[in-house]
Design a protein around this motif. Structure first.
Motif, PDB file in Angstrom:
ATOM      1  N   ALA A 262       0.835  -1.204   0.000  1.00  0.00           N
ATOM      2  CA  ALA A 262       0.000   0.000   0.000  1.00  0.00           C
ATOM      3  C   ALA A 262       0.872   1.256   0.000  1.00  0.00           C
ATOM      4  O   ALA A 262       0.526   2.256  -0.627  1.00  0.00           O
ATOM      5  CB  ALA A 262      -0.930  -0.010   1.207  1.00  0.00           C
ATOM      6  N   ILE A 263       2.022   1.198   0.701  1.00  0.00           N
ATOM      7  CA  ILE A 263       2.922   2.362   0.728  1.00  0.00           C
ATOM      8  C   ILE A 263       3.419   2.669  -0.683  1.00  0.00           C
ATOM      9  O   ILE A 263       3.467   3.812  -1.119  1.00  0.00           O
ATOM     10  CB  ILE A 263       4.103   2.084   1.688  1.00  0.00           C
ATOM     11  N   PHE A 264       3.744   1.606  -1.428  1.00  0.00           N
ATOM     12  CA  PHE A 264       4.200   1.796  -2.804  1.00  0.00           C
ATOM     13  C   PHE A 264       3.043   2.275  -3.689  1.00  0.00           C
ATOM     14  O   PHE A 264       3.200   3.195  -4.494  1.00  0.00           O
ATOM     15  CB  PHE A 264       4.781   0.483  -3.342  1.00  0.00           C
ATOM     16  N   ASN A 265       1.881   1.649  -3.494  1.00  0.00           N
ATOM     17  CA  ASN A 265       0.720   1.987  -4.320  1.00  0.00           C
ATOM     18  C   ASN A 265       0.303   3.442  -4.162  1.00  0.00           C
ATOM     19  O   ASN A 265      -0.234   4.041  -5.087  1.00  0.00           O
ATOM     20  CB  ASN A 265      -0.474   1.099  -3.943  1.00  0.00           C
ATOM     21  N   THR A 266       0.507   4.001  -2.955  1.00  0.00           N
ATOM     22  CA  THR A 266       0.063   5.365  -2.724  1.00  0.00           C
ATOM     23  C   THR A 266       1.166   6.384  -2.993  1.00  0.00           C
ATOM     24  O   THR A 266       1.016   7.558  -2.674  1.00  0.00           O
ATOM     25  CB  THR A 266      -0.414   5.529  -1.269  1.00  0.00           C
ATOM     26  N   TRP A 282       2.771  -6.712 -10.663  1.00  0.00           N
ATOM     27  CA  TRP A 282       2.554  -5.650 -11.645  1.00  0.00           C
ATOM     28  C   TRP A 282       1.083  -5.286 -11.804  1.00  0.00           C
ATOM     29  O   TRP A 282       0.743  -4.128 -11.994  1.00  0.00           O
ATOM     30  CB  TRP A 282       3.136  -6.088 -12.993  1.00  0.00           C
ATOM     31  N   LYS A 283       0.188  -6.283 -11.698  1.00  0.00           N
ATOM     32  CA  LYS A 283      -1.224  -5.991 -11.943  1.00  0.00           C
ATOM     33  C   LYS A 283      -1.818  -5.165 -10.800  1.00  0.00           C
ATOM     34  O   LYS A 283      -2.523  -4.182 -11.030  1.00  0.00           O
ATOM     35  CB  LYS A 283      -2.005  -7.292 -12.112  1.00  0.00           C
ATOM     36  N   ASP A 284      -1.499  -5.585  -9.545  1.00  0.00           N
ATOM     37  CA  ASP A 284      -1.954  -4.816  -8.378  1.00  0.00           C
ATOM     38  C   ASP A 284      -1.457  -3.378  -8.445  1.00  0.00           C
ATOM     39  O   ASP A 284      -2.218  -2.435  -8.264  1.00  0.00           O
ATOM     40  CB  ASP A 284      -1.407  -5.443  -7.083  1.00  0.00           C
ATOM     41  N   PHE A 285      -0.149  -3.243  -8.677  1.00  0.00           N
ATOM     42  CA  PHE A 285       0.447  -1.904  -8.689  1.00  0.00           C
ATOM     43  C   PHE A 285      -0.146  -1.073  -9.829  1.00  0.00           C
ATOM     44  O   PHE A 285      -0.434   0.109  -9.673  1.00  0.00           O
ATOM     45  CB  PHE A 285       1.964  -1.993  -8.851  1.00  0.00           C
ATOM     46  N   GLU A 287      -3.039  -1.184 -11.094  1.00  0.00           N
ATOM     47  CA  GLU A 287      -4.390  -0.700 -10.832  1.00  0.00           C
ATOM     48  C   GLU A 287      -4.385   0.614 -10.063  1.00  0.00           C
ATOM     49  O   GLU A 287      -5.276   1.429 -10.193  1.00  0.00           O
ATOM     50  CB  GLU A 287      -5.183  -1.766 -10.060  1.00  0.00           C
ATOM     51  N   PHE A 288      -3.354   0.805  -9.226  1.00  0.00           N
ATOM     52  CA  PHE A 288      -3.269   2.045  -8.453  1.00  0.00           C
ATOM     53  C   PHE A 288      -2.508   3.128  -9.206  1.00  0.00           C
ATOM     54  O   PHE A 288      -2.914   4.278  -9.248  1.00  0.00           O
ATOM     55  CB  PHE A 288      -2.575   1.794  -7.111  1.00  0.00           C
ATOM     56  N   LEU A 289      -1.366   2.755  -9.765  1.00  0.00           N
ATOM     57  CA  LEU A 289      -0.462   3.758 -10.319  1.00  0.00           C
ATOM     58  C   LEU A 289      -0.677   3.967 -11.808  1.00  0.00           C
ATOM     59  O   LEU A 289      -0.148   4.908 -12.389  1.00  0.00           O
ATOM     60  CB  LEU A 289       0.995   3.341 -10.073  1.00  0.00           C
TER      61      LEU A 289
END
Lengths: 422, 323
Positions: A262-266, A282-285, A287-289
């Motif tokens: 979450a720290i990276f995603n935000t 990569w897919k999770d990240f 979706e946020f970034l």
């Protein structure tokens, strides 16, 4: 009065005695008829893999139309506990899912060597090593699991660094981190070491830039020289990164799953050593970034002579129980579960990097292409070679290194002793 | 049930008499007339306790014996072979298990705090501080929350960048890594456990207060005793039995029901500083695939619990005999 209470009591006693015998095992005992195969996993209940299971079942049905396949999804927390209990009481499944590495190697006594059955798939699939012991294959890989170093391209952009050319050496990397800190306030690494997993990711993610290729291969082959300066450097760098303030605060109380992600995603940290499949990938990240903002870099070179490679192993794979009634049938199901069609559906549905190297990914996110292009030249991850006991110890010692209550020499000495025993 | 003579029952009894069923006989007449009736009378207690005994033997004693038995066998390649006390030797040599035992010691040290908090709060409620009705409900509320939920809430509250540290920073105190510092994590988790469970002890204390002789309190007040003196010289001696009970049950609660909190809040970390024996058992069995070692650890835990249990029995018996 007494008489009338006596009978219910006897009835209840009878019920109590018979009921406790049959209530406990929930799964069927895998068949009075050999035309049923029971599969255990912790994946088949997830929505992202539904199409994968469908495809695999369809593929299997074309070969064996009269055989029914039952998937039993177990909770992952207790998967190996349940599996061990079921196997010991002779009620285990025919086919079962395993994590690569220690989890399957600890249990090969109950598994069927698959070498004769999967010979045709050996070229097409990658990641066999994680499911092999003493030269025999015990499961066919479904996904690959590894530790790419992901970076946030938009943070690089904001800091005036070139997002297309990530740093190649550690000095460049550290200088870049200082620039990022100054320009955006973001930390360098998102690190979660509450569970003690952070050090595993660090060792495998950055290790290729620290050990020389010879040292790396020797480590994987089991000849681990814990006294070598480069091995010590992994742990001193781990400490230095934290002491220099490159990690987020409170790493020892930050859970890797999923607070660190979450720290990276935000956007609070520019870099994270993540995973290739399941979560934190990569897919999770993306979706946020945004998929285009997720970059993948090779490990920055710390010691000259090191050639960074992508560290990966077989992630999860299906094995066959020794007790399976019809090994050929069960092995065919394993082959269906690792067919190109099924694995394509797994990639599309769950975003996993699958073991099948022939799947077309050029349409996907840039990070996928960057990862897949490195699979051919990749090597097994450093931490996967260690026993689960040593990994557990390493997790605790790594927390001591961060809090300053143990020295690098002390840590390496204890790990060497644990590694020697197991 | 006492109205046994209602018509259907009588009807069936009579029907059975007609067919000559012998077992029914003692019910009809006064018992003990025939030798068969005497035998049925003698057997009845055994039959009646049989379900309980069978359940205890099958579900408690038998697994317990199996567990103790497994603790003398090996793991992995030595699976199924007798290894004597090897597992126990390994336990003693494992710093993690020693930490777990040490933490049990800490729990014993913290026990008075865990008892004093609900005791004091119950005293205030009993003495009718303003808003005591509200407090009674509020204090009990955490006791109905599952440890997982409590753990999740406090994970957020006690995070390094969480609200508590923000509040501390506002009054100029540096951030404390509540769950990430090996020296304080165990106390943090124990504190949360006390917060989550003291409601039960509070209710027990309130029940104890209801038996308190108000004349003594009034007399003390008339004599001009201050609140601390009333608590020390009147309330505590009057509540000695309640206190003993709460001590024992709180200790057992701490030893057996902190797993959920530990699992959610620290996973035994940092640096293995928050291990308790039951968490150790779980790790060895579920994660390390060492069921025999886990059996040995749980046998040790059982022995600890046995000591606490015997203590409980003796305390309660002494308390009972004071009546």
């Amino acid at each position: 009065m007494k008489q009338r209470t006596l009978w219910p009591v006897i009835l209840i006693t009878g019920l109590a005695v018979t009921a406790c015998g049959s209530a406990a095992p929930t799964q069927s005992s895998s068949g009075d008829s050999s035309s049923k195969i029971v599969v255990w996993d912790w994946k088949s209940g997830e929505p992202g893999v539904a199409s994968y299971i469908e495809k695999a079942k369809a593929d299997f049905a074309t070969k064996h139309p009269d055989v029914t396949v039952e998937f039993v999804a177990q909770p992952f927390d207790q998967y190996y506990t349940l599996l061990g209990a079921a196997t010991q009481s002779g009620k285990g499944p025919d086919v079962m899912l395993f994590n690569g590495g220690g989890q399957i190697r600890d249990r090969v006594n109950d598994l069927l060597p698959l070498d004769p059955y999967v010979a045709e798939d050996k070229q097409r699939l990658a990641g066999w090593d994680a499911f092999s012991k003493d030269g025999k294959i015990y499961a066919a890989p479904v996904t690959l699991q590894g530790h790419p170093i992901y970076y946030n391209k938009s943070i690089y952009q904001k800091a005036g660094l070139d997002p297309a050319n990530p740093p190649k050496t550690w000095d460049e990397f550290a200088a870049g981190c200082a620039t990022i800190k100054k320009a955006t306030g973001a930390k360098c690494f998102a690190l979660g070491n509450k569970e003690g997993f952070g050090i595993q990711f660090f060792m495998s993610g950055l290790g290729p830039g620290i050990l020389t290729p010879e040292e790396y291969d020797a480590w994987i082959a089991g000849k681990r020289d814990w006294t070598s300066p480069h091995v010590k450097q992994i742990f001193s760098l781990w400490k230095k990164v934290n002491d220099d303030g490159l990690n987020n605060d409170g790493a020892n109380s930050t859970a890797l799953f999923n607070d660190a992600f979450a720290i990276f995603n935000t956007g609070k940290a520019a870099t994270i050593i993540g995973l290739m499949s399941d979560v934190g990938h990569w897919k999770d990240f993306g979706e946020f970034l945004g998929a285009d903002n997720v970059g993948v870099m090779a490990a920055p070179v710390v010691t000259s002579g090191a050639t960074p490679v992508l560290p990966y192993d077989g992630g999860i794979g299906y094995g066959v129980a020794k007790s399976a009634k019809d090994p050929q049938l069960a092995a065919d199901l394993v082959r269906s579960l690792t067919s190109t069609g099924a694995l394509s559906a797994f990639y599309a549905g769950a975003g996993a990097i699958t073991s099948d190297t022939t799947i077309e990914v050029s349409q996907g996110a840039p990070a996928v292409a960057a990862i897949v292009s490195r699979i051919k030249g990749g090597k097994p991850a450093l931490h996967v070679a260690l026993s689960s006991k040593t990994l557990d110890l390493m997790g605790r010692l790594s927390q001591k290194l961060l809090s300053g209550s143990a020295s690098v020499d002390d840590v390496v000495e204890q790990l060497a002793a644990s590694d020697k025993v197991s | 049930m006492p109205i046994g003579g209602s018509s259907p029952a009588v009807g069936s009894a009579e029907a059975e008499r007609a067919t000559g069923t012998e077992i029914e006989r003692p019910v009809r007449g006064l018992p003990g007339k025939t030798s068969r009736g005497v035998r049925a009378e003698r057997l009845a207690p055994f039959v009646l306790v049989a379900p309980a005994v069978l359940i205890i033997v099958a579900l408690r004693l038998w697994p317990l014996l199996l567990g103790v038995n497994f603790s003398f066998t090996g793991d992995g390649e030595r699976n199924g072979t007798a290894v004597g006390f090897d597992n126990y030797a390994e336990l003693l040599g494992d710093p993690l298990f020693r930490t777990a035992l040490g933490n049990v010691g800490w729990l014993v040290v913290l026990l008075p705090v865990a008892v004093a908090i609900p005791g004091l709060l119950a005293t205030f409620i009993y003495l009718r501080v303003p808003g005591h009705r509200v407090f009674r409900g509020v204090y009990f509320f955490p006791a109905v929350l599952s440890p997982v939920i409590v753990g999740a809430i406090f994970n957020l509250m006690l995070g390094y960048d969480g609200p508590l540290n923000t509040a501390l920073a506002a009054i100029g105190l540096g951030p404390v890594d509540w769950l990430g510092d090996a020296d304080i994590a165990m106390f943090t988790v124990t504190g949360v456990h006390i917060w989550a469970t003291f409601g039960m002890a509070l209710v027990v204390f309130l029940a104890g207060f209801s038996t308190l002789d108000t004349a003594l309190l009034d007399a003390a007040r008339m004599d001009g005793a201050s609140l601390p003196r009333i608590i020390w010289h009147v309330i505590i001696p009057s509540l000695s039995r309640t206190l003993q009970f709460v001590f024992v049950t709180t200790m057992i609660g701490m030893l057996t029901s902190m797993f959920g909190l530990l699992y959610v809040m620290t996973s035994g970390g940092p640096e293995g500083s928050t291990y308790l024996p039951e968490f150790y058992v779980w790790i060895q069995q579920g994660q390390m695939n060492r069921p025999a070692l886990a059996s040995a650890a749980s046998t040790v835990l059982f022995l600890i619990m046995l000591v606490v249990g015997i203590l409980q029995v003796s305390v309660l018996r002494r308390a009972g005999s004071e009546d």
